[in-house]
Design an enzyme around this catalytic site. Structure first.
Site, PDB file in Angstrom:
ATOM      1  N   ARG A 188     -93.210  -4.038 -77.827  1.00 41.48           N
ATOM      2  CA  ARG A 188     -93.133  -5.004 -78.945  1.00 41.48           C
ATOM      3  C   ARG A 188     -91.764  -4.954 -79.620  1.00 41.48           C
ATOM      4  O   ARG A 188     -91.217  -5.988 -80.008  1.00 41.48           O
ATOM      5  CB  ARG A 188     -94.250  -4.708 -79.959  1.00 41.48           C
ATOM      6  CG  ARG A 188     -95.619  -5.117 -79.436  1.00 41.48           C
ATOM      7  CD  ARG A 188     -96.726  -4.434 -80.202  1.00 41.48           C
ATOM      8  NE  ARG A 188     -96.869  -4.923 -81.554  1.00 41.48           N
ATOM      9  CZ  ARG A 188     -97.404  -4.201 -82.535  1.00 41.48           C
ATOM     10  NH1 ARG A 188     -97.846  -2.978 -82.314  1.00 41.48           N
ATOM     11  NH2 ARG A 188     -97.510  -4.714 -83.735  1.00 41.48           N
ATOM     12  N   ARG A 222    -100.443   3.830 -88.080  1.00 42.92           N
ATOM     13  CA  ARG A 222    -101.109   2.713 -88.750  1.00 42.92           C
ATOM     14  C   ARG A 222    -102.585   2.633 -88.358  1.00 42.92           C
ATOM     15  O   ARG A 222    -102.944   2.815 -87.204  1.00 42.92           O
ATOM     16  CB  ARG A 222    -100.409   1.407 -88.368  1.00 42.92           C
ATOM     17  CG  ARG A 222    -101.020   0.194 -89.029  1.00 42.92           C
ATOM     18  CD  ARG A 222    -100.081  -0.954 -89.056  1.00 42.92           C
ATOM     19  NE  ARG A 222    -100.013  -1.665 -87.788  1.00 42.92           N
ATOM     20  CZ  ARG A 222     -99.366  -2.819 -87.632  1.00 42.92           C
ATOM     21  NH1 ARG A 222     -98.695  -3.347 -88.638  1.00 42.92           N
ATOM     22  NH2 ARG A 222     -99.348  -3.416 -86.470  1.00 42.92           N
ATOM     23  N   LYS A 259     -94.529  -7.110 -92.904  1.00 43.15           N
ATOM     24  CA  LYS A 259     -94.693  -8.545 -93.172  1.00 43.15           C
ATOM     25  C   LYS A 259     -96.073  -8.846 -93.754  1.00 43.15           C
ATOM     26  O   LYS A 259     -96.192  -9.566 -94.730  1.00 43.15           O
ATOM     27  CB  LYS A 259     -94.518  -9.365 -91.882  1.00 43.15           C
ATOM     28  CG  LYS A 259     -93.171  -9.229 -91.214  1.00 43.15           C
ATOM     29  CD  LYS A 259     -93.043 -10.165 -90.032  1.00 43.15           C
ATOM     30  CE  LYS A 259     -93.976  -9.862 -88.874  1.00 43.15           C
ATOM     31  NZ  LYS A 259     -93.751  -8.573 -88.205  1.00 43.15           N
ATOM     32  N   ARG A 304    -105.041  -0.372 -83.782  1.00 43.98           N
ATOM     33  CA  ARG A 304    -104.939  -1.574 -82.966  1.00 43.98           C
ATOM     34  C   ARG A 304    -104.511  -1.178 -81.556  1.00 43.98           C
ATOM     35  O   ARG A 304    -103.649  -0.307 -81.398  1.00 43.98           O
ATOM     36  CB  ARG A 304    -103.881  -2.513 -83.568  1.00 43.98           C
ATOM     37  CG  ARG A 304    -104.462  -3.554 -84.496  1.00 43.98           C
ATOM     38  CD  ARG A 304    -103.424  -4.326 -85.240  1.00 43.98           C
ATOM     39  NE  ARG A 304    -102.328  -4.850 -84.432  1.00 43.98           N
ATOM     40  CZ  ARG A 304    -101.372  -5.647 -84.906  1.00 43.98           C
ATOM     41  NH1 ARG A 304    -101.381  -6.008 -86.175  1.00 43.98           N
ATOM     42  NH2 ARG A 304    -100.401  -6.074 -84.137  1.00 43.98           N
ATOM     43  N   ARG A 315     -91.697 -16.797 -83.378  1.00 38.27           N
ATOM     44  CA  ARG A 315     -91.253 -15.538 -82.780  1.00 38.27           C
ATOM     45  C   ARG A 315     -90.233 -15.750 -81.680  1.00 38.27           C
ATOM     46  O   ARG A 315     -89.834 -14.799 -81.016  1.00 38.27           O
ATOM     47  CB  ARG A 315     -92.455 -14.800 -82.204  1.00 38.27           C
ATOM     48  CG  ARG A 315     -93.027 -13.726 -83.135  1.00 38.27           C
ATOM     49  CD  ARG A 315     -94.219 -13.118 -82.452  1.00 38.27           C
ATOM     50  NE  ARG A 315     -94.495 -11.772 -82.836  1.00 38.27           N
ATOM     51  CZ  ARG A 315     -95.416 -11.413 -83.720  1.00 38.27           C
ATOM     52  NH1 ARG A 315     -96.089 -12.308 -84.378  1.00 38.27           N
ATOM     53  NH2 ARG A 315     -95.646 -10.140 -83.958  1.00 38.27           N
TER      54      ARG A 315
HETATM   55  P1  AMP Z   1     -98.886  -9.376 -85.163  1.00 42.23           P
HETATM   56  O1  AMP Z   1    -100.231  -9.165 -85.739  1.00 42.23           O
HETATM   57  O2  AMP Z   1     -98.060 -10.397 -85.894  1.00 42.23           O
HETATM   58  O3  AMP Z   1     -98.134  -8.079 -84.946  1.00 42.23           O
HETATM   59  O4  AMP Z   1     -99.100  -9.989 -83.693  1.00 42.23           O
HETATM   60  C1  AMP Z   1     -99.810  -9.263 -82.708  1.00 42.23           C
HETATM   61  C2  AMP Z   1     -99.574  -9.877 -81.342  1.00 42.23           C
HETATM   62  O5  AMP Z   1    -100.053 -11.222 -81.312  1.00 42.23           O
HETATM   63  C3  AMP Z   1     -98.097  -9.977 -80.914  1.00 42.23           C
HETATM   64  O6  AMP Z   1     -97.603  -8.761 -80.379  1.00 42.23           O
HETATM   65  C4  AMP Z   1     -98.212 -11.075 -79.849  1.00 42.23           C
HETATM   66  O7  AMP Z   1     -98.775 -10.578 -78.652  1.00 42.23           O
HETATM   67  C5  AMP Z   1     -99.231 -12.024 -80.470  1.00 42.23           C
HETATM   68  N1  AMP Z   1     -98.556 -13.043 -81.317  1.00 42.23           N
HETATM   69  C6  AMP Z   1     -98.665 -13.189 -82.672  1.00 42.23           C
HETATM   70  N2  AMP Z   1     -97.897 -14.199 -83.091  1.00 42.23           N
HETATM   71  C7  AMP Z   1     -97.279 -14.700 -81.992  1.00 42.23           C
HETATM   72  C8  AMP Z   1     -96.336 -15.733 -81.770  1.00 42.23           C
HETATM   73  N3  AMP Z   1     -95.843 -16.467 -82.784  1.00 42.23           N
HETATM   74  N4  AMP Z   1     -95.927 -15.954 -80.495  1.00 42.23           N
HETATM   75  C9  AMP Z   1     -96.409 -15.249 -79.456  1.00 42.23           C
HETATM   76  N5  AMP Z   1     -97.277 -14.243 -79.586  1.00 42.23           N
HETATM   77  C10 AMP Z   1     -97.720 -13.963 -80.843  1.00 42.23           C
END
Ligand code: AMP
Length: 210
Positions: A168, A124, A13, A157, A87
Site C-alpha cells: 500500500r 492499528r 485521513k 484489517r 487515488r
Molecule cells: P482505505 O480504507 O482508504 O485505506 O482503502 C482500503 C483499500 O480500498 C485500498 O487499499 C484500496 O484497495 C481500496 N480503495 C479505496 N479507495 C480506493 C480508490 N479511490 N481507488 C482504488 N482503490 C481504492
C-alpha cells in the site's frame, strides 16, 4: 463544496475526516469504507474488490467510478469530504468531470514519514461495525478488544498485515503522489504535518481550511 484529504495509508485521513464531520458539518465519503460495505454484503463488486484490497493494490477505476458517483449523489449544495478518493490521476480527472457543480475548495495532503506510518498501521485495530480506529499502544480502547464508540469487537484489517502495508505504501508513492502535483497546478493544494497528536493535526487542518 468538496474538500479532499490525501495521504498515505495510516496518515490519519479517517480520523481527521471524522473530526471535520463532527465540528464542521461535512459529510464524509470514504471509498475504502464503501468497498468494505460491499464486501460485507457479498455483492459482485465486493467479491471483485476483496482480493485486491487484501493484498494492498488499488481496486479498478471502473468500480471506483460507480462507487464515487453513487456516494456523491446529487445534492450539489452540501459540503463533502473525500477520504481515499481520488487515488490516481485518472480518478482525479474523473472527479473534475463528475463534480462540476461542486467546486473543490482544497486538497489537503497529510504528510507523515514512512517509518511512522508503519508503526501506526501495524498496531492499528478497527471496528468493523462503525469504522472507528484504535492503536494497541498509541490509542488503546478503554476495554481491550472492544470499540469505545459502539462496543463492536475490534479486528486487524486484513490489509494492515506487514506485507500488505508495504504494497500500500508503494502504491501510494507510485499512483497517488502524482495527484499532488495535479492539484498544486490548480492552486488548491495544501500540505500539513500529519504527525503529533490528533488534536494538533486537526488545528493545522482547520487553519488551512479557514
Ligand atoms: P482505505 O480504507 O482508504 O485505506 O482503502 C482500503 C483499500 O480500498 C485500498 O487499499 C484500496 O484497495 C481500496 N480503495 C479505496 N479507495 C480506493 C480508490 N479511490 N481507488 C482504488 N482503490 C481504492
Amino acid at each position: 463544496m468538496i474538500v479532499v484529504l490525501v495521504g498515505p495509508p495510516g496518515a490519519g485521513k479517517g480520523t481527521q475526516a471524522d473530526l471535520l464531520v463532527d465540528k464542521r458539518g461535512f459529510r464524509k465519503i470514504s471509498t475504502g469504507d464503501a468497498l468494505r460495505r460491499q464486501i460485507k454484503l457479498g455483492t459482485e463488486v465486493g467479491k471483485k474488490a476483496a482480493e485486491v484490497m487484501k493484498r494492498g493494490d488499488l481496486v479498478s477505476d471502473d468500480i471506483l467510478f460507480d462507487v464515487i458517483q453513487e456516494e456523491l449523489g446529487s445534492k450539489a449544495d452540501e459540503n463533502v469530504l473525500l477520504d481515499g478518493y481520488p487515488r490516481n490521476i485518472k480518478q482525479a480527472e474523473t472527479l473534475q468531470t463528475i463534480a462540476q457543480e461542486r467546486p473543490i475548495q482544497a486538497v489537503v495532503h497529510l504528510d507523515v514519514a514512512r517509518d511512522v506510518l508503519i508503526e501506526r498501521l501495524s498496531g492499528r485495530r478497527t471496528c468493523p461495525e462503525c469504522s472507528a480506529t484504535f492503536h494497541v499502544s498509541l490509542n488503546p480502547p478503554k476495554v481491550d478488544g472492544k470499540c469505545d464508540r459502539c462496543g463492536g469487537a475490534l479486528v486487524q484489517r486484513p490489509d494492515d498485515s506487514k506485507e500488505s502495508v508495504q504494497v500500500r505504501l508503494d502504491v501510494y508513492e507510485k499512483n497517488t503522489k502524482p495527484i499532488l502535483d495535479f492539484y498544486r497546478g490548480q492552486g488548491i493544494y495544501k500540505s500539513i504535518d500529519g504527525t503529533g497528536n490528533t488534536q494538533s493535526v486537526f488545528s493545522r487542518l482547520e487553519a488551512v481550511l479557514a
